[in-house]
Design a protein around this motif. Structure first.
Motif, PDB file in Angstrom:
ATOM      1  N   ASP A 620      57.356 -23.641  30.393  1.00  0.00           N
ATOM      2  CA  ASP A 620      57.384 -23.094  29.034  1.00  0.00           C
ATOM      3  C   ASP A 620      56.208 -22.149  28.796  1.00  0.00           C
ATOM      4  O   ASP A 620      56.305 -21.206  27.991  1.00  0.00           O
ATOM      5  CB  ASP A 620      57.369 -24.227  27.998  1.00  0.00           C
ATOM      6  CG  ASP A 620      56.140 -25.121  28.134  1.00  0.00           C
ATOM      7  OD1 ASP A 620      55.773 -25.460  29.279  1.00  0.00           O
ATOM      8  OD2 ASP A 620      55.548 -25.476  27.092  1.00  0.00           O
ATOM      9  N   LEU A 621      55.103 -22.377  29.496  1.00  0.00           N
ATOM     10  CA  LEU A 621      53.933 -21.513  29.357  1.00  0.00           C
ATOM     11  C   LEU A 621      54.035 -20.271  30.241  1.00  0.00           C
ATOM     12  O   LEU A 621      53.500 -19.211  29.901  1.00  0.00           O
ATOM     13  CB  LEU A 621      52.660 -22.285  29.734  1.00  0.00           C
ATOM     14  CG  LEU A 621      52.400 -23.589  28.969  1.00  0.00           C
ATOM     15  CD1 LEU A 621      51.163 -24.279  29.513  1.00  0.00           C
ATOM     16  CD2 LEU A 621      52.244 -23.291  27.473  1.00  0.00           C
ATOM     17  N   LEU A 622      54.714 -20.403  31.369  1.00  0.00           N
ATOM     18  CA  LEU A 622      54.760 -19.312  32.337  1.00  0.00           C
ATOM     19  C   LEU A 622      55.921 -18.347  32.102  1.00  0.00           C
ATOM     20  O   LEU A 622      55.758 -17.130  32.237  1.00  0.00           O
ATOM     21  CB  LEU A 622      54.850 -19.890  33.761  1.00  0.00           C
ATOM     22  CG  LEU A 622      54.894 -18.872  34.903  1.00  0.00           C
ATOM     23  CD1 LEU A 622      53.604 -18.053  34.945  1.00  0.00           C
ATOM     24  CD2 LEU A 622      55.123 -19.567  36.245  1.00  0.00           C
ATOM     25  N   ILE A 623      57.089 -18.870  31.736  1.00  0.00           N
ATOM     26  CA  ILE A 623      58.302 -18.045  31.661  1.00  0.00           C
ATOM     27  C   ILE A 623      58.148 -16.812  30.774  1.00  0.00           C
ATOM     28  O   ILE A 623      58.618 -15.719  31.147  1.00  0.00           O
ATOM     29  CB  ILE A 623      59.511 -18.909  31.240  1.00  0.00           C
ATOM     30  CG1 ILE A 623      59.975 -19.743  32.441  1.00  0.00           C
ATOM     31  CG2 ILE A 623      60.657 -18.057  30.719  1.00  0.00           C
ATOM     32  CD1 ILE A 623      61.098 -20.703  32.144  1.00  0.00           C
ATOM     33  N   PRO A 624      57.494 -16.892  29.610  1.00  0.00           N
ATOM     34  CA  PRO A 624      57.355 -15.681  28.782  1.00  0.00           C
ATOM     35  C   PRO A 624      56.622 -14.535  29.479  1.00  0.00           C
ATOM     36  O   PRO A 624      56.736 -13.378  29.057  1.00  0.00           O
ATOM     37  CB  PRO A 624      56.560 -16.180  27.568  1.00  0.00           C
ATOM     38  CG  PRO A 624      56.856 -17.647  27.497  1.00  0.00           C
ATOM     39  CD  PRO A 624      56.964 -18.081  28.922  1.00  0.00           C
ATOM     40  N   LYS A 625      55.890 -14.831  30.558  1.00  0.00           N
ATOM     41  CA  LYS A 625      55.129 -13.806  31.265  1.00  0.00           C
ATOM     42  C   LYS A 625      55.911 -13.191  32.427  1.00  0.00           C
ATOM     43  O   LYS A 625      55.467 -12.210  33.025  1.00  0.00           O
ATOM     44  CB  LYS A 625      53.833 -14.410  31.831  1.00  0.00           C
ATOM     45  CG  LYS A 625      52.966 -15.106  30.786  1.00  0.00           C
ATOM     46  CD  LYS A 625      51.765 -15.783  31.433  1.00  0.00           C
ATOM     47  CE  LYS A 625      50.923 -16.511  30.388  1.00  0.00           C
ATOM     48  NZ  LYS A 625      49.714 -17.110  30.980  1.00  0.00           N
ATOM     49  N   LEU A 626      57.083 -13.764  32.744  1.00  0.00           N
ATOM     50  CA  LEU A 626      57.800 -13.390  33.955  1.00  0.00           C
ATOM     51  C   LEU A 626      58.985 -12.475  33.687  1.00  0.00           C
ATOM     52  O   LEU A 626      59.636 -12.571  32.650  1.00  0.00           O
ATOM     53  CB  LEU A 626      58.340 -14.648  34.663  1.00  0.00           C
ATOM     54  CG  LEU A 626      57.348 -15.716  35.116  1.00  0.00           C
ATOM     55  CD1 LEU A 626      58.107 -16.897  35.718  1.00  0.00           C
ATOM     56  CD2 LEU A 626      56.373 -15.144  36.131  1.00  0.00           C
ATOM     57  N   SER A 627      59.282 -11.638  34.678  1.00  0.00           N
ATOM     58  CA  SER A 627      60.546 -10.904  34.687  1.00  0.00           C
ATOM     59  C   SER A 627      61.600 -11.698  35.439  1.00  0.00           C
ATOM     60  O   SER A 627      62.785 -11.634  35.131  1.00  0.00           O
ATOM     61  CB  SER A 627      60.377  -9.535  35.353  1.00  0.00           C
ATOM     62  OG  SER A 627      59.529  -8.706  34.595  1.00  0.00           O
ATOM     63  N   PHE A 628      61.143 -12.438  36.463  1.00  0.00           N
ATOM     64  CA  PHE A 628      62.092 -13.235  37.241  1.00  0.00           C
ATOM     65  C   PHE A 628      61.373 -14.442  37.840  1.00  0.00           C
ATOM     66  O   PHE A 628      60.152 -14.463  37.992  1.00  0.00           O
ATOM     67  CB  PHE A 628      62.739 -12.401  38.359  1.00  0.00           C
ATOM     68  CG  PHE A 628      61.777 -11.829  39.357  1.00  0.00           C
ATOM     69  CD1 PHE A 628      61.455 -12.512  40.523  1.00  0.00           C
ATOM     70  CD2 PHE A 628      61.177 -10.588  39.136  1.00  0.00           C
ATOM     71  CE1 PHE A 628      60.573 -11.977  41.442  1.00  0.00           C
ATOM     72  CE2 PHE A 628      60.292 -10.050  40.050  1.00  0.00           C
ATOM     73  CZ  PHE A 628      59.982 -10.749  41.208  1.00  0.00           C
ATOM     74  N   LEU A 629      62.176 -15.466  38.140  1.00  0.00           N
ATOM     75  CA  LEU A 629      61.675 -16.702  38.740  1.00  0.00           C
ATOM     76  C   LEU A 629      62.574 -17.039  39.925  1.00  0.00           C
ATOM     77  O   LEU A 629      63.798 -17.062  39.796  1.00  0.00           O
ATOM     78  CB  LEU A 629      61.708 -17.846  37.728  1.00  0.00           C
ATOM     79  CG  LEU A 629      61.274 -19.234  38.235  1.00  0.00           C
ATOM     80  CD1 LEU A 629      59.781 -19.251  38.551  1.00  0.00           C
ATOM     81  CD2 LEU A 629      61.598 -20.307  37.181  1.00  0.00           C
ATOM     82  N   SER A 630      61.969 -17.269  41.102  1.00  0.00           N
ATOM     83  CA  SER A 630      62.734 -17.635  42.293  1.00  0.00           C
ATOM     84  C   SER A 630      62.287 -19.012  42.772  1.00  0.00           C
ATOM     85  O   SER A 630      61.086 -19.254  42.926  1.00  0.00           O
ATOM     86  CB  SER A 630      62.513 -16.617  43.415  1.00  0.00           C
ATOM     87  OG  SER A 630      63.034 -15.355  43.049  1.00  0.00           O
ATOM     88  N   VAL A 631      63.253 -19.887  42.997  1.00  0.00           N
ATOM     89  CA  VAL A 631      62.943 -21.230  43.493  1.00  0.00           C
ATOM     90  C   VAL A 631      62.976 -21.190  45.024  1.00  0.00           C
ATOM     91  O   VAL A 631      64.004 -20.861  45.616  1.00  0.00           O
ATOM     92  CB  VAL A 631      63.946 -22.272  42.973  1.00  0.00           C
ATOM     93  CG1 VAL A 631      63.564 -23.664  43.476  1.00  0.00           C
ATOM     94  CG2 VAL A 631      63.994 -22.247  41.455  1.00  0.00           C
ATOM     95  N   GLY A 632      61.852 -21.509  45.653  1.00  0.00           N
ATOM     96  CA  GLY A 632      61.778 -21.559  47.113  1.00  0.00           C
ATOM     97  C   GLY A 632      62.154 -22.943  47.597  1.00  0.00           C
ATOM     98  O   GLY A 632      61.316 -23.847  47.643  1.00  0.00           O
ATOM     99  N   THR A 633      63.423 -23.117  47.948  1.00  0.00           N
ATOM    100  CA  THR A 633      63.942 -24.466  48.206  1.00  0.00           C
ATOM    101  C   THR A 633      63.374 -25.100  49.477  1.00  0.00           C
ATOM    102  O   THR A 633      63.315 -26.327  49.575  1.00  0.00           O
ATOM    103  CB  THR A 633      65.480 -24.435  48.296  1.00  0.00           C
ATOM    104  OG1 THR A 633      65.875 -23.464  49.261  1.00  0.00           O
ATOM    105  CG2 THR A 633      66.080 -24.095  46.953  1.00  0.00           C
ATOM    106  N   ASN A 634      62.959 -24.305  50.458  1.00  0.00           N
ATOM    107  CA  ASN A 634      62.457 -24.892  51.707  1.00  0.00           C
ATOM    108  C   ASN A 634      61.172 -25.687  51.468  1.00  0.00           C
ATOM    109  O   ASN A 634      61.076 -26.869  51.807  1.00  0.00           O
ATOM    110  CB  ASN A 634      62.214 -23.804  52.752  1.00  0.00           C
ATOM    111  CG  ASN A 634      63.497 -23.130  53.196  1.00  0.00           C
ATOM    112  OD1 ASN A 634      64.586 -23.533  52.805  1.00  0.00           O
ATOM    113  ND2 ASN A 634      63.385 -22.106  54.011  1.00  0.00           N
ATOM    114  N   ASP A 635      60.164 -25.035  50.893  1.00  0.00           N
ATOM    115  CA  ASP A 635      58.903 -25.731  50.627  1.00  0.00           C
ATOM    116  C   ASP A 635      59.055 -26.749  49.496  1.00  0.00           C
ATOM    117  O   ASP A 635      58.493 -27.845  49.563  1.00  0.00           O
ATOM    118  CB  ASP A 635      57.797 -24.731  50.277  1.00  0.00           C
ATOM    119  CG  ASP A 635      57.007 -24.287  51.512  1.00  0.00           C
ATOM    120  OD1 ASP A 635      56.980 -25.055  52.492  1.00  0.00           O
ATOM    121  OD2 ASP A 635      56.436 -23.192  51.495  1.00  0.00           O
TER     122      ASP A 635
END
Length: 756
Positions: A620-635
């Protein structure tokens, strides 16, 4: 006394023993007396491998009655440990070592110091030479080196007198003639079939001790000169495109060929009284022992390059020239080797080379990077090949599944041919989807992007019809370089990638090195001996500490993107302040370029990679600063399960379709609902049809996967209705079935959805 002088003193006496008419046992009895006397050691013993047991063959200082009575299994006691690991031990207090084992018949209870070296014959330990002393002390390096050189001479004595069985020394089981399936680690995926060809015929060393040291030295000098000419020729005539990462690999390889320290060590071995061949082999044995002590996979891979060069030098100096490459491949072949250097792979006829099987090898090895550029499938970590595979045996290589069928039965060959044909048919069908946009049955557009890390990978964009590069791993350029890549080199790579991608987006992940991807030129007190390198000082953590590294990369990316849209993603973020700090570095460089009146990017989109579970708690604190979010499923998966994905014992301990993973992924997706942020997945999970089906049911609309997975995922997307799968996933995660994978598979089957 120097190591060379000490060894030479022993070798002079050994030469007389070996030339004498004394029987083999008598020679060994005299050898232990000479070594004990030369090293002022109270005990010297020789153990030899007989019937897979290490038998005490000769001793000075222990009870003579124990000779041919005391026997140890490989790996048993200190002696067994030395032989099993082919390593040297040097202990001030033998009893303190966890593998210490007391044998009362030897009378060794009064001795504290212990040092032992393996006696190696054809790359296998066939015995152990050890010394002991009453007083607790570590043996000096000069003494250990003298023991190691002496062990080489003993290997010749042992082999010439049939003291160990030839087949046992080679580690061979009784000859196998029937069909066998071997397993290994897929390094470069693909299918291939051909006859078995061993890369390197063994070089036999007929003479260990030198008659004239200066003659041997000149032989090595001439061999070095010829080897360097060969390497220069190979590296200057690599057939595939200039400027790729393989070019950096070959430069590093060439650097080893001109390494003065390596030549100096060979000269020192000659000074001890060894022939040129024996000196090279002596240094090579030392290299192999060092490789076993190296936890850093990158440095271990570079040691493999050095061993490859030693093999080349040994063939030149011995006159036993030629590998299978120089002799030429007569028919389609599967190449077999313990390991390969990148230059040696390039010597093979690509029209005949259909695959490679290695006893060693890793995903970061230089030869793997070059093999990928050549389009040759590679299977690694396949142990005991020489005991299983003969020259010209038929091999069916499945580097997708991590197996190879040796001397296959007719039914296995027919099944492989059918699979190979179906693979080609599927590839043809997927090729037809290249220009088709992936819409679901309900009309929702899913972004199907691909992962990349090499300049050559970008050509796959057009081949598979991906929407862009969802993850460009910038660290590959750092991993294959001998020094920190200069900003200009980085700029050229990033510009070339964006030029090749055209109007399709490329998401550049800032460098993820350190930890389990260590590079020698960035060593620091923070990166040494990390117990959990994957969770250590790596990626953005390291980049923020090494400010110059991130600044150079930021400048290179910004300049490369002049007049275009730049997508930047920061890896391994745990808390929002790390994203802020990384973005600030880019904004600072942007301001600098603006002052310099440079052409700036048209737009910059900043994103984060969610791999650390803690980040989910502050989205909730980070998303307003982002254009996109990618989940790195391996790590992310290994962190959630506390299960190292590189550990084969844990590889099957977790499933991407377990409720724990899927519920976590749903939490992330729900956190982005109603937010102006593009959500996606980067990693193998998104490239598997069943897992991709689940992810779309959880709300993910962008998948970044391997190029080979793009076609299958496009095919899947066109078969599904998002409302149906979303409802099903919500129900299953509320009340999880006993086996989520089977349940999802049946759900797809009931609706006629094809899942490979």
């Amino acid at each position: 006394m120097t190591a060379a002088a000490s060894a030479r003193q022993i070798l002079t006496q050994l030469h007389e023993i070996m030339a004498s008419r004394t029987h083999a046992q008598g020679k060994l009895d005299r050898v232990v007396d000479i070594i004990a006397d030369s090293l002022n050691s109270e005990v010297c013993s020789i153990y030899l491998l007989r019937e897979q047991m290490l038998e005490l063959f000769a001793t000075h200082g222990l009870n003579k009655s124990a000779v041919h009575v005391t026997r140890l299994a490989m790996g048993e006691g200190l002696t067994g440990t030395i032989a099993d690991n082919i390593e040297t031990l040097n202990l001030a207090e033998a009893k303190a070592h966890p593998d210490f084992q007391y044998r009362p018949e030897t009378g060794e209870e009064k001795f504290h110091s212990f040092a032992g070296v393996p006696i190696v014959y054809r790359e296998r330990a066939v015995g152990v030479l050890c010394v002991q002393h009453v007083e607790p002390r570590r043996y000096e390096d000069v003494e250990i080196e003298a023991l190691q050189t002496t062990a080489m001479v003993l290997s010749e004595l042992i082999s010439n007198n049939d003291l160990v069985d030839e087949e046992e020394a080679r580690g061979l089981a009784p000859e196998q003639t029937g069909p066998v399936t071997i397993t290994g680690l897929p390094l470069v995926k693909g299918l291939g079939s051909g006859v078995a060809v061993y890369h390197q015929p063994r070089v036999t060393i007929d003479q260990v001790m030198a008659d004239d040291i200066e003659v041997e030295r000149q032989r090595v000098y001439r061999a070095f000169h010829k080897m360097r000419e060969q390497i220069d020729s190979i590296t200057n005539n690599a057939e595939f495109g200039a400027g790729g990462e393989h070019e950096e690999v070959l430069k590093t390889y060439k650097m080893f060929a001109y390494d003065e320290g390596w030549g100096r060590r060979i000269n020192e071995a000659i000074d001890s009284g060894l022939t040129a061949e024996a000196a090279i082999e002596r240094v090579q044995q030392h290299t192999r022992m060092r490789m076993r002590e190296i936890d850093d996979p990158l440095l271990a891979d570079r040691m493999h390059d050095l061993e490859d060069l030693a093999n080349r030098l040994l063939r030149i100096v011995s006159g036993q020239l030629g590998t299978a490459a120089t002799q030429g491949l007569r028919k389609d072949a599967i190449l077999i080797a313990k390991n390969l250097g990148p230059a040696e792979l390039l010597e093979y006829d690509r029209r005949r080379l259909k695959g490679v099987i290695l006893e060693e090898g890793s995903l970061t090895a230089h030869v793997v990077i070059v093999a990928r550029a050549m389009g040759v499938p590679v299977l690694g970590r396949a142990n005991g090949l020489r005991g299983i595979v003969r020259e010209d045996d038929e091999i069916l290589l499945d580097a997708d599944g991590g197996t190879a069928s040796i001397r296959p039965t007719q039914s296995v060959a027919e099944a492989f041919d059918t699979r190979f044909a179906k693979s080609k048919e599927r590839q043809a069908a997927y090729a037809k989807l290249r220009d088709v946009e992936p819409f679901t049955r309900c009309g929702t557009r899913i972004q199907v992007m691909m992962n990349a890390g090499l300049r050559e990978d970008i050509s796959n964009l057009n081949l598979v019809g991906a929407d862009g590069i969802g993850l460009f791993r910038t660290e590959f350029q750092f991993l294959v370089s001998a020094t920190l890549p200069q900003r200009e080199k980085q700029l050229r790579l990033y510009r070339d990638v964006m030029d090749a991608a055209g109007d399709r987006p490329v998401i550049f992940r800032t460098v993820d090195i350190g930890g389990d991807k260590a590079v020698p030129y960035l060593n620091s007190e923070n990166t040494e001996d990390e117990e959990n390198p994957a969770m250590g000082w790596r990626a953005l953590r390291l980049a923020l500490e090494r400010g110059g590294l991130l600044k150079a990369q930021a400048r290179a990316l910004l300049e490369a993107a002049s007049g275009r849209t730049l997508y930047v993603m920061f890896p391994m973020i745990s808390e929002p302040w790390e994203f802020d700090a990384a973005k600030a570095v880019f904004e600072e460089q942007l301001a600098y370029l603006k002052k310099q009146r440079k052409t700036l990017p048209e737009a910059i989109h900043y994103g984060a990679m969610l791999e650390v579970p803690a980040l989910a708690e502050v989205l909730d604190l980070l998303i307003p600063k982002l254009s996109f979010l990618s989940v790195g499923t391996n790590d992310l998966t290994q962190f959630l399960f506390a299960a190292d994905r590189a550990n084969p014992k844990l590889a099957e301990r977790y499933d991407w379709l377990s409720p724990a993973i899927l519920r976590f992924m749903r939490r992330i997706a729900q956190a982005t609902v109603g937010q102006q942020v593009d959500l996606g997945v980067c990693g193998e999970m998104g490239g598997r049809q069943l897992e991709a089906l689940a992810l779309m049911g959880l709300g993910f609309r962008r998948l970044s996967i391997t190029p080979v997975s793009v076609g299958p995922i496009k095919e899947l997307v066109r078969q599904i209705d998002l409302a149906e799968i979303t409802e099903a996933m919500n129900g299953w995660l509320t009340n999880p079935p006993e086996n989520m994978r089977d349940t999802l598979q049946q759900w797809a089957l009931d609706r006629g959805i094809n899942i490979d």
